[in-house]
Scaffold this active site. Structure first.
Site, PDB file in Angstrom:
ATOM      1  N   ARG A 152       8.006  42.591  63.858  1.00 54.73           N
ATOM      2  CA  ARG A 152       6.667  42.226  62.816  1.00 54.73           C
ATOM      3  C   ARG A 152       8.311  42.356  61.545  1.00 54.73           C
ATOM      4  O   ARG A 152       9.682  41.894  61.728  1.00 54.73           O
ATOM      5  CB  ARG A 152       7.208  43.601  61.845  1.00 54.73           C
ATOM      6  N   LYS A 176       8.371  51.046  60.756  1.00 52.91           N
ATOM      7  CA  LYS A 176       7.611  51.416  59.659  1.00 52.91           C
ATOM      8  C   LYS A 176       8.170  52.860  59.685  1.00 52.91           C
ATOM      9  O   LYS A 176       8.138  53.827  61.060  1.00 52.91           O
ATOM     10  CB  LYS A 176       6.045  51.391  59.771  1.00 52.91           C
ATOM     11  N   HIS A 246       2.928  37.220  61.174  1.00 52.93           N
ATOM     12  CA  HIS A 246       2.196  37.858  61.553  1.00 52.93           C
ATOM     13  C   HIS A 246       1.298  37.473  62.380  1.00 52.93           C
ATOM     14  O   HIS A 246       1.147  38.319  64.081  1.00 52.93           O
ATOM     15  CB  HIS A 246       1.491  38.303  60.300  1.00 52.93           C
ATOM     16  N   ARG A 249       3.580  37.095  65.935  1.00 51.98           N
ATOM     17  CA  ARG A 249       3.460  38.785  66.871  1.00 51.98           C
ATOM     18  C   ARG A 249       2.368  39.011  67.231  1.00 51.98           C
ATOM     19  O   ARG A 249       2.076  39.849  68.332  1.00 51.98           O
ATOM     20  CB  ARG A 249       3.330  39.671  64.804  1.00 51.98           C
ATOM     21  N   HIS A 272       3.120  51.005  67.581  1.00 51.24           N
ATOM     22  CA  HIS A 272       2.750  50.691  66.804  1.00 51.24           C
ATOM     23  C   HIS A 272       2.311  52.962  66.931  1.00 51.24           C
ATOM     24  O   HIS A 272       1.796  53.520  68.003  1.00 51.24           O
ATOM     25  CB  HIS A 272       0.769  50.524  67.553  1.00 51.24           C
ATOM     26  N   TYR A 281      -6.395  44.088  69.934  1.00 50.06           N
ATOM     27  CA  TYR A 281      -5.897  42.761  70.272  1.00 50.06           C
ATOM     28  C   TYR A 281      -6.989  43.038  72.234  1.00 50.06           C
ATOM     29  O   TYR A 281      -6.830  41.915  72.137  1.00 50.06           O
ATOM     30  CB  TYR A 281      -4.971  43.611  70.898  1.00 50.06           C
TER      31      TYR A 281
END
Length: 304
Positions: A152, A176, A246, A249, A272, A281
């Site tokens: 990210r 995150k 992004h 990514r 994730h 995806y």
């Protein structure tokens, strides 16, 4: 509950719990806070004591909004009320009956293999013309890590100076919610990073320091990273609207899946928490899957 708790205090308690128990990121806390403060304002400061009728008022306010925005705001209120009930601050949870619009997730923008080749060709031209230019070496390291490791933008710019070491083959990335994960780094990306790191002051906290005077303890901003990627894309004849950190990514994930990578592995690499986030995806591999079935299935060579 004899006396309703004040909204401001209740919201603060909820956000504290999100931060301490769930490890929610600062941007997430700010977004929840804004949505809850707005809902409180619409209900005259009585969100913590809201009943079904009050929630219907909120639903009318959300009706004109985009589906994703309404879903986000409704989710924030529902989680807030569930927290109050779980903590015994109120005896019921009307949020359980709050209907949320399903937020349609847009398909991620990505780049084709040809686009990526042109991007790296433009980067190679820069390196050939300016092999010792620190700015070019920095750009090379940034692009290699974005596309080669799927970081990210926030993770990339905040990498510590010591995050990449010769021969180690991986780095520890803080994502995150301050969750750490192990990210592989290719020999090519490692070489690009080490070439750039030779120009980073030993006293720097970050691998990509800001470079601005008086900001020795600051890192490159996401905005500046975005600008650098767009500049390189222009040299590669890739429209600015089609690329961003992004998007690189996304290209990382897309091209891994097209190459046959397992979805669970891609989930781990991207950091994730939920595989459902990674599954978005899979649309990009549809053509490859059809081709796989048509060529590899035992019945593929039989007629109808």
């Amino acid at each position: 509950m004899s006396e309703p708790i004040a909204d401001r205090r209740a919201i603060a308690l909820f956000l504290d719990a999100m931060a301490s128990e769930r490890g929610a990121a600062q941007n997430t806390l700010l977004a929840y806070g804004r949505d809850l403060d707005q809902a409180s304002e619409w209900l005259g400061g009585r969100l913590a004591a809201a009943d079904a009728a009050a929630l219907a008022v909120l639903a009318r306010h959300w009706a004109p909004l985009a589906r994703a925005s309404a879903a986000r705001k409704g989710s924030a209120v529902r989680q807030f009320l569930a927290f109050l009930a779980a903590e015994g601050i109120r005896s019921d949870d009307p949020g359980r009956d709050l209907a949320l619009p399903s937020a349609a997730r847009p398909l991620p923008k990505t780049l084709g293999a040809g686009d990526v080749e042109r991007l790296f060709a433009a980067l190679a031209e820069r390196l050939a013309a300016q092999p010792d230019d620190p700015r070019t070496l920095r750009l090379s390291a940034l692009v290699e890590l974005l596309y080669g490791s799927g970081l990210r933008a926030t993770e990339l710019v905040a990498l510590p100076r010591s995050s990449v070491r010769a021969g180690r083959g991986h780095m520890v990335v803080t994502g995150k919610g301050n969750k750490e994960r192990l990210v592989p780094i290719s020999r090519r990306a490692e070489a690009a990073v080490l070439a750039w790191a030779a120009h980073v002051p030993a006293t720097s906290r970050f691998l990509f320091p800001s470079g601005r005077r008086g900001s020795a303890d600051a890192h490159l901003t996401r905005l500046r990273l975005w600008q650098l990627i767009r500049e390189l894309a222009g040299e590669a004849d890739i429209p600015a609207t089609r690329i961003s950190p992004h998007v690189l990514r996304h290209a990382f994930a897309t091209h891994l899946l097209e190459g046959g990578a397992d979805l669970r592995i891609v989930q781990t690499l991207l950091g994730h928490a939920d595989i459902a986030t990674t599954q978005i995806y899979t649309h990009v591999a549809a053509a490859a899957l059809v081709e796989l079935v048509n060529t590899r299935h035992p019945l593929a060579d039989r007629g109808n």
